[in-house]
Scaffold this motif. Structure first.
Motif, short mmCIF file in Angstrom:
data_model
loop_
_atom_site.label_atom_id
_atom_site.label_comp_id
_atom_site.label_asym_id
_atom_site.label_seq_id
_atom_site.Cartn_x
_atom_site.Cartn_y
_atom_site.Cartn_z
N LEU A 26 9.80 -37.91 -19.45
CA LEU A 26 10.71 -36.77 -19.49
C LEU A 26 11.59 -36.75 -18.22
CD1 LEU A 26 10.70 -34.69 -21.79
CD2 LEU A 26 9.34 -33.19 -20.34
N GLY A 27 10.96 -37.00 -17.08
CA GLY A 27 11.70 -37.06 -15.81
C GLY A 27 12.74 -38.17 -15.85
N GLY A 28 12.34 -39.33 -16.37
CA GLY A 28 13.27 -40.46 -16.49
C GLY A 28 14.44 -40.12 -17.41
N TRP B 164 3.99 -38.83 -20.22
CA TRP B 164 5.04 -38.06 -20.90
C TRP B 164 5.90 -37.33 -19.85
CZ3 TRP B 164 8.13 -37.69 -24.74
CH2 TRP B 164 8.78 -36.50 -25.04
N ALA B 165 5.22 -36.81 -18.81
CA ALA B 165 5.96 -36.13 -17.73
C ALA B 165 6.94 -37.10 -17.08
CB ALA B 165 4.98 -35.60 -16.69
N MET B 166 6.49 -38.33 -16.86
CA MET B 166 7.36 -39.33 -16.21
C MET B 166 8.49 -39.75 -17.14
SD MET B 166 4.43 -41.42 -14.17
CE MET B 166 5.43 -42.76 -13.56
N ILE C 233 21.45 -37.27 -16.25
CA ILE C 233 22.27 -36.90 -15.09
C ILE C 233 23.28 -38.01 -14.77
CG2 ILE C 233 22.18 -36.54 -12.57
CD1 ILE C 233 19.58 -34.91 -13.07
N LEU D 182 15.68 -37.18 -17.91
CA LEU D 182 16.59 -36.27 -17.20
C LEU D 182 17.47 -37.05 -16.22
CD1 LEU D 182 17.56 -33.39 -16.66
CD2 LEU D 182 15.73 -33.12 -15.01
N VAL D 183 16.85 -38.00 -15.50
CA VAL D 183 17.63 -38.82 -14.56
C VAL D 183 18.73 -39.57 -15.32
CG1 VAL D 183 17.54 -40.78 -12.95
CG2 VAL D 183 15.74 -39.05 -12.91
#
Lengths: 471, 353
Positions: free
Chosen positions: A448-450, A444-446, A456, A452-453
């Motif tokens: 979420l990071g994806g 889930w952290a990854m 962006i 955000l990327v």
């Protein structure tokens, strides 16, 4: 580096890459209360100055007036006159700022139109007034502080920096949620506490989901529906409906995305802001809608205008209806100095009043009808909200209720329809972000990071301001 | 799974994701903004081309044209034929006022020469208050070193700017063309710095060129953002402009500045949808005010009638065709700087034709 950036948007590279990391690190490196108040206040004034540094003075005026007005009111618990003087000072200062900067030209324009209707040729002065970003939000916050002290619901703070920090807090400064002092009093008092990882975890989740709602959903819908609104006169039955349904979801994902980002940022700095949305398109009636849409404003209007000022439902049924409609009229006016907003507010006021009358038979209807009709009525209201003039609103409504032959279905229409369908599913069958329990799983952290990327990258299309910045 | 691992997983994903995209953009370099040359870029930066053309000239130009793409087809050959003076066109796409300063300082400091005259085609939006520093200026160190606008390294800013869907799409195009061959170039820049547009020549030769159709149907989308978000003349960009004037004054360079024209259709569009008219007036007032401090001529060519141009003498909404470009050259040459007349009497409104 941009020349004269208009607003430092949360969904901008300047905010994400430069402003936020610097403020975040400085804030958590500082240990003492006053240091943290100062860092946050200073950062918030810089944040505001990106739009126009000259108007930071207005925020400072509002802060100083209410800080001392609050203390003056509290210092005279037994003198009604002095308490009223203190309150009046706050109201005159804040409503004066709001009235001048937001409504002066509107009022003058209205008088001018009325005069010409009666054949009077009058030349009223029109000033070149800029509407300061966020003025509707921070003046409401500072007024709520003084009113709460006047009503003896709150004790004033004697720390100026704490109060300045509360008024200017950049996560919610320009588009809410409208936070009352009592709601974050404890957080402000515990500002020197150590970082809580549970808040960071929740803050990151809220912020990323918010930016995804804004950039991936709302801005993409806007790309497809704005050309339709630009040529609203040539819309057909289906395209008119798709345009307004697209706007219905654009507005929701834009504003609720902003609120999620604001709440997330608040959590990252140790503040628990109140929720601003609770799945409004699941509302079962129009009053329910207003309990779920822009909740911080609805509560403000209910507590300070409808109940405290107008007397709520204590003065009989006729006055009750009048109070409801007047409150919503003011709510409409709060959104913008335009008669289309006023009509939108009145429309909702009348709907709430009607609902009061038919509440019992309404409850007997199947839920699906209650929700369907409420949604339909809200969508009709958005026509006035989106329209730049009554002429535009009338044409849009006519197009929506005149069945015409469908023009050729093109790619854009299919995309809008797909987005409308997807958003319908999300808003009706998914949990609101405020209710979600977020996983701590690495996947889930990854993800979420994806997300955000991806957001962006999409910001590179050109960061677009939040719709509610204009209010 | 602890929260610590969650944060590390999240941050690493963001950092690696962003870093990977930046690295791909840097390696493929589709707009020739970085040093890498593994792939052939889609376009060569006009700034780099002009810098190198100026460097490689075997003569010192007496007249240099500066400005944006709106003056890229002002022909130095014509100037030479009419005046016997050697000229060069150093205009570049999307030139803002910082480019004017950068070019004049580049000529002075790096090349060791300065022209007798500089002509500036001034766009009102070259003072844009909501437009980034052009990434191609950031990438061209020989120019960027003259203005040093940011505290951050220019390569980093270019990399951050490259985070966009269109940039990634350009990466993909480069990879595709690498394997399938590049299409023929539609434009070229001559040794004297003039832009030649083969696509326009072909379109005109085919008889299919229709200016109204081109503006309304094909070009409006790209034009309409020219003034979007512009509220006033940017202070920083005014500062660059005044520095440019100051360098010209110190070095006795004669300056002719003209506001670039718009097609009527586009002018109406901007009037309705932006602060164009207000900004135009602000520019006029600003230029008139500056004349008290710096010696230069300025004329307002925002309307084609002001230089006796053809109404439809455009290749799109704001780029004049060769005919109108030649008329601008002739009109500018008709302003005789050498007759010893009282310049102050001609400044300002009296020169607005």
């Amino acid at each position: 580096m941009r020349f004269g950036v208009k607003v430092l948007l949360f969904n901008s590279i300047n905010f994400l890459f430069y402003f936020f990391p610097v403020v975040f690190i400085l804030y958590w490196l500082a240990k003492k209360k006053n240091q943290r108040y100062t860092i946050l206040t200073f950062a918030s004034y810089i944040f505001y100055a990106f739009w126009n540094w000259k108007f930071t003075g207005l925020m400072l005026v509002s802060t100083i007036v209410d800080f001392f007005a609050g203390r003056y009111i509290a210092a005279h618990p037994d003198s009604k006159v002095k308490r009223r003087i203190g309150l009046a000072t706050s109201l005159i200062a804040n409503l004066g700022l709001l009235g001048f900067f937001k409504y002066f030209n509107f009022t003058v324009g209205t008088f001018s139109t009325l005069a010409s209707l009666f054949g009077i040729e009058a030349s009223f002065p029109v000033l070149k007034v800029i509407l300061p970003v966020g003025i509707s939000f921070y003046t409401f916050q500072t007024m709520s502080y003084s009113i709460d002290i006047y009503l003896k619901r709150l004790k004033p703070t004697n720390k100026f920096m704490e109060f300045a920090c509360y008024v200017s807090l950049f996560p919610q400064l320009v588009a809410g949620p409208i936070v009352r002092y009592s709601e974050i009093m404890k957080d402000l008092d515990n500002v020197d506490s150590a970082p809580k990882f549970s808040m960071f975890h929740r803050g990151i989740n809220r912020f990323v989901l918010g930016i995804a709602k804004k950039v991936i959903i709302a801005d993409t819908i806007a790309m497809f529906i704005n050309p339709l609104f630009a040529n609203f006169a040539s819309l057909g039955f289906i395209t008119a409906w798709l345009a307004i349904l697209g706007y219905t979801y654009q507005l929701y994902f834009d504003f609720s995305g902003y609120s999620d980002m604001a709440i997330g940022l608040g959590l990252l700095f140790g503040f628990n802001f109140p929720e601003n949305f609770n799945s409004p398109y699941k509302a079962k009636h129009i009053s329910d809608f207003w309990r779920r849409w822009h909740m911080s404003l609805s509560r403000w209007l209910k507590d300070y205008v409808y109940i405290s000022w107008l007397g709520g439902n204590r003065k009989g049924k006729v006055i009750l209806f009048f109070n409801l409609i007047l409150t919503m009229f003011l709510g409409g006016l709060w959104h913008g100095a335009s008669w289309t907003f006023v009509v939108w507010g009145l429309y909702h006021g009348i709907l709430i009043a009607i609902h009061k009358v038919i509440a019992i038979p309404w409850r007997k209807m199947p839920i699906i009808f209650q929700r369907g009709i409420t949604f339909f009525l809200v969508v009709i209201g958005w026509v006035f909200f989106r329209s730049e003039s009554f002429e535009m609103a009338a044409i849009l409504l006519k197009k929506m209720f005149t069945i015409t032959a469908t023009s050729a279905i093109n790619f854009n229409i299919v995309i809008i329809a797909a987005f409308v369908f997807g958003c319908f599913i999300i808003t009706n069958f998914f949990k609101n972000t405020g209710e979600m329990k977020f996983s701590k799983n690495i996947w889930w952290a990854m993800l979420l990071g994806g997300m955000l990327v991806f957001a962006i990258i999409l910001i590179g299309r050109a960061a677009s301001p939040f719709l509610y910045y204009q209010f | 799974m602890g929260r610590g691992k969650f944060f590390i997983g999240f941050l690493l994903t963001v950092i690696i994701g962003i870093g990977l995209i930046m690295a791909i953009n840097y390696i493929i370099n589709p707009k020739s903004e970085f040093k890498t040359t593994f792939f052939q870029p889609l376009v060569r930066s006009a700034r780099t081309q002009k810098v190198e053309l100026l460097r490689d000239l075997n003569y010192s130009p007496q007249i240099v044209i500066l400005g944006s793409s709106h003056v890229l087809n002002l022909d130095p050959e014509l100037i030479q034929n009419l005046t016997n003076k050697r000229a060069f066109n150093a205009a570049v796409y999307f030139a803002n006022t910082e480019e004017l300063l950068a070019f004049v300082l580049y000529m002075k400091e790096d090349l060791g020469f300065l022209p007798e005259e500089i002509w500036v085609g001034l766009d009102i939006d070259s003072f844009h208050d909501n437009r980034k520093l052009d990434s191609r200026l950031l990438a061209e160190k020989r120019l960027y070193s003259k203005i040093k606008h940011t505290v951050l390294p220019p390569t980093f800013i270019s990399l951050v700017s490259s985070l966009s869907p269109s940039y990634i799409f350009d990466d993909l195009r480069v990879v595709y063309y690498t394997f399938n061959g590049y299409p023929e170039q539609k434009i070229n820049i001559t040794k004297k710095g003039v832009l030649v547009r083969y696509d326009m020549d072909a379109l005109k030769a085919s008889g299919e060129f229709n200016i109204d159709k081109r503006i309304n149907e094909t070009m409006m989308d790209s034009f309409k953002n020219r003034f979007s978000g512009m509220g006033k003349l940017d202070e920083k960009r005014k500062e660059y402009f005044e520095k440019f004037l100051s360098v010209c004054k110190e070095n006795d360079i004669e300056l002719k500045i003209f506001i670039t024209p718009l097609h009527k259709t586009l002018e109406e569009y901007f009037t309705e949808n932006s602060k164009y008219q207000e900004l135009l007036e602000d520019t006029r007032v600003y230029l008139s005010k500056l004349q008290k401090k710096y010696p230069f001529y300025w004329v307002d060519y925002s309307e084609v009638s002001s230089f006796f141009g053809a109404e439809d003498g455009f290749i799109d909404g704001d780029h004049v065709d060769e005919h109108n470009a030649d008329l601008i050259v002739r009109e500018l040459l008709s302003i005789d700087l050498k007759k010893g007349i009282n310049l102050s009497a001609l400044w300002g409104e009296s020169l607005v034709i």
